[in-house]
Design an enzyme around this catalytic site. Structure first.
Site, PDB file in Angstrom:
ATOM      1  N   ARG A  88       0.835  -1.202   0.000  1.00  0.00           N
ATOM      2  CA  ARG A  88       0.000   0.000   0.000  1.00  0.00           C
ATOM      3  C   ARG A  88       0.868   1.249   0.000  1.00  0.00           C
ATOM      4  O   ARG A  88       0.877   2.016   0.972  1.00  0.00           O
ATOM      5  CB  ARG A  88      -0.911   0.012   1.227  1.00  0.00           C
ATOM      6  CG  ARG A  88      -2.074  -0.922   1.095  1.00  0.00           C
ATOM      7  CD  ARG A  88      -2.992  -0.812   2.287  1.00  0.00           C
ATOM      8  NE  ARG A  88      -4.127  -1.705   2.111  1.00  0.00           N
ATOM      9  CZ  ARG A  88      -4.903  -2.101   3.094  1.00  0.00           C
ATOM     10  NH1 ARG A  88      -4.685  -1.684   4.321  1.00  0.00           N
ATOM     11  NH2 ARG A  88      -5.913  -2.906   2.857  1.00  0.00           N
ATOM     12  N   GLU A 103      -1.761  -9.197  -4.832  1.00  0.00           N
ATOM     13  CA  GLU A 103      -3.082  -9.817  -4.957  1.00  0.00           C
ATOM     14  C   GLU A 103      -2.974 -11.302  -5.291  1.00  0.00           C
ATOM     15  O   GLU A 103      -3.747 -12.108  -4.796  1.00  0.00           O
ATOM     16  CB  GLU A 103      -3.925  -9.100  -6.022  1.00  0.00           C
ATOM     17  CG  GLU A 103      -4.400  -7.716  -5.608  1.00  0.00           C
ATOM     18  CD  GLU A 103      -5.284  -7.734  -4.363  1.00  0.00           C
ATOM     19  OE1 GLU A 103      -5.965  -8.752  -4.119  1.00  0.00           O
ATOM     20  OE2 GLU A 103      -5.271  -6.745  -3.617  1.00  0.00           O
ATOM     21  N   LEU A 121       4.723 -20.870  -0.686  1.00  0.00           N
ATOM     22  CA  LEU A 121       3.414 -20.223  -0.853  1.00  0.00           C
ATOM     23  C   LEU A 121       2.381 -21.178  -1.450  1.00  0.00           C
ATOM     24  O   LEU A 121       1.183 -20.903  -1.394  1.00  0.00           O
ATOM     25  CB  LEU A 121       3.524 -18.989  -1.763  1.00  0.00           C
ATOM     26  CG  LEU A 121       3.936 -17.679  -1.090  1.00  0.00           C
ATOM     27  CD1 LEU A 121       4.155 -16.604  -2.130  1.00  0.00           C
ATOM     28  CD2 LEU A 121       2.871 -17.209  -0.098  1.00  0.00           C
TER      29      LEU A 121
END
Ligand code: SF4
Length: 393
Positions: free
Chosen positions: A27, A71, A114
């Site tokens: 962000r 994302e 992941l």
């Protein structure tokens, strides 16, 4: 709530978001220099230095590459885990060009732990496509984004709105829950009609003065306040617009998935160990589609009903380890992923040193990992629960 415009609710939401947002490494503004806390007033802005002159893409307010990577990493993985991975990834591949130049093995190494490795292969393919077709600049249009490998409706909406402040809708589990409660919708977006209703709502919210802050605010509200259980309505900026709150019936929305849709998977999770205690290794498995848990780094799971069948299934999957001593452990792990409900008994398989085919190839998808690394590399809830249950015995 009236669709279109949504002036007051979206203002309340963006003010709340500006004051309550978590500081997350992705962000930051497009220059990477600080938080994106304000909108661009008027949906998009043109910029001579950042925009793509050929397609007249607007200048990004936030780095589209970082938005995309975060994302994709956040799919099926918790924010806390993704933060470390994201920082390491951006240090190694700081932009789309450096990623496009990488070898697949480097990309898979950076992604290791992941899970869902097809995502890593897709990001590499997409980076190369962005270099080849868009001169290294991410497109901002939903249709162009949807043409990139591994980018679906949600990710396209996220990049277009969060990075470029375009009025494009996004809909994830958090936002579905918020909409269901705000509007008192007693259905999920899993029918054609239901999907249309939810996406129309998402579109109405995105067509606001500041789509990026509205979309991110909705996601943040679902993550921090309008949580699945015990929503913290006292902290919610939308109480006066919320039907579920007015009815005092927040827990009724969204409806639980019907039990008949849930598929029960009963069986065994096998923790296979080898080596001396101080440098024990554990066998992990990454199933491939169409197997269940495809792409997830986990303990081998066998959906069989008893130990005898388990031993047969084990031998057939791993003939080189047929001599393993398989012993039941106490306890059971239950876990739901999408519409599957797992009920797994725990089993330990000890492979004596000397029986391990150290240099021989393991069947595809299987790999030995140091036991000391498991806390770091097991990122999904199911294998973490299994590991915790085993460690607690
Ligand atoms: S008032 Fe409560 S139920 Fe309604 S959106 Fe806010 S947190 Fe969710």
């Amino acid at each position: 709530m009236k669709a279109g415009g949504l002036g007051e609710p979206s203002r309340a939401l963006t003010e709340w978001f500006a004051a309550n947002r978590r500081e997350l490494p992705w962000r930051v503004d497009a220059a990477g220099s600080g938080s994106v806390t304000e909108g661009t007033q008027g949906v998009v802005r043109e910029g001579p230095s950042m925009g793509n002159p050929e397609s007249a893409d607007p200048a990004p307010r936030r780095d589209p590459y970082g938005t995309w990577i975060s994302e994709i990493m956040l799919q099926q993985t918790q924010v806390a885990t993704v933060m470390d991975y994201y920082r390491r990834w951006m240090a190694r591949f700081p932009d789309v060009a450096s990623l496009a130049r990488a070898e697949e093995s480097e990309v898979l190494e950076a992604w290791a732990g992941l899970g869902y490795y097809s995502r890593a292969r897709n990001v590499l393919a997409t980076a190369r496509q962005v270099m080849a077709d868009f001169g290294g600049r991410f497109p901002s249009g939903r249709d162009e984004l949807l043409g990139l490998k591994g980018i679906g409706e949600y990710t396209a909406g996220a990049i277009a709105s969060l990075a470029f402040n375009r009025p494009e809708p996004i809909l994830d589990g958090n936002i579905v829950r918020v909409f269901s409660r705000l509007e008192g919708l007693d259905f999920l977006p899993d029918t054609k009609e239901g999907k249309r209703t939810y996406w129309d709502l998402a579109r109405s919210w995105a067509e606001s003065r500041d789509p990026a802050l509205v979309n991110e605010g909705l996601m943040e509200l679902g993550a921090l306040v309008c949580t699945p259980r015990n929503p913290d309505c006292a902290r919610c900026p939308l109480t006066r617009f919320c039907r579920a709150y007015a009815m005092g019936d927040q827990d009724r929305f969204p409806p639980a998935r019907s039990r008949k849709d849930a598929v029960e998977v009963a069986g065994y999770a096998v923790a296979a160990f080898t080596g001396a205690l101080e440098d024990r290794k554990v066998l992990l498995y990454t199933p491939k589609k169409p197997e269940r848990l495809a792409g997830l780094l986990t303990f081998p799971v066998f959906a069989v009903s008893d130990l005898r069948s388990l031993r047969e299934a084990w031998k057939s999957a791993l003939p080189a380890l047929a001599g393993a001593a398989i012993r039941p452990r106490t306890g059971m792990v239950t876990h739901s992923i999408t519409h599957h409900r797992y009920r797994l008994r725990l089993v330990e398989a000890i492979i004596e040193e000397g029986c391990l085919p150290e240099d021989g190839p393991m069947p595809e998808g299987y790999a030995w990992e140091p036991a000391g690394d498991l806390d770091r590399i097991l990122v999904s809830s199911l294998p973490r629960k299994i590991w915790k249950a085993l460690a607690g015995q």
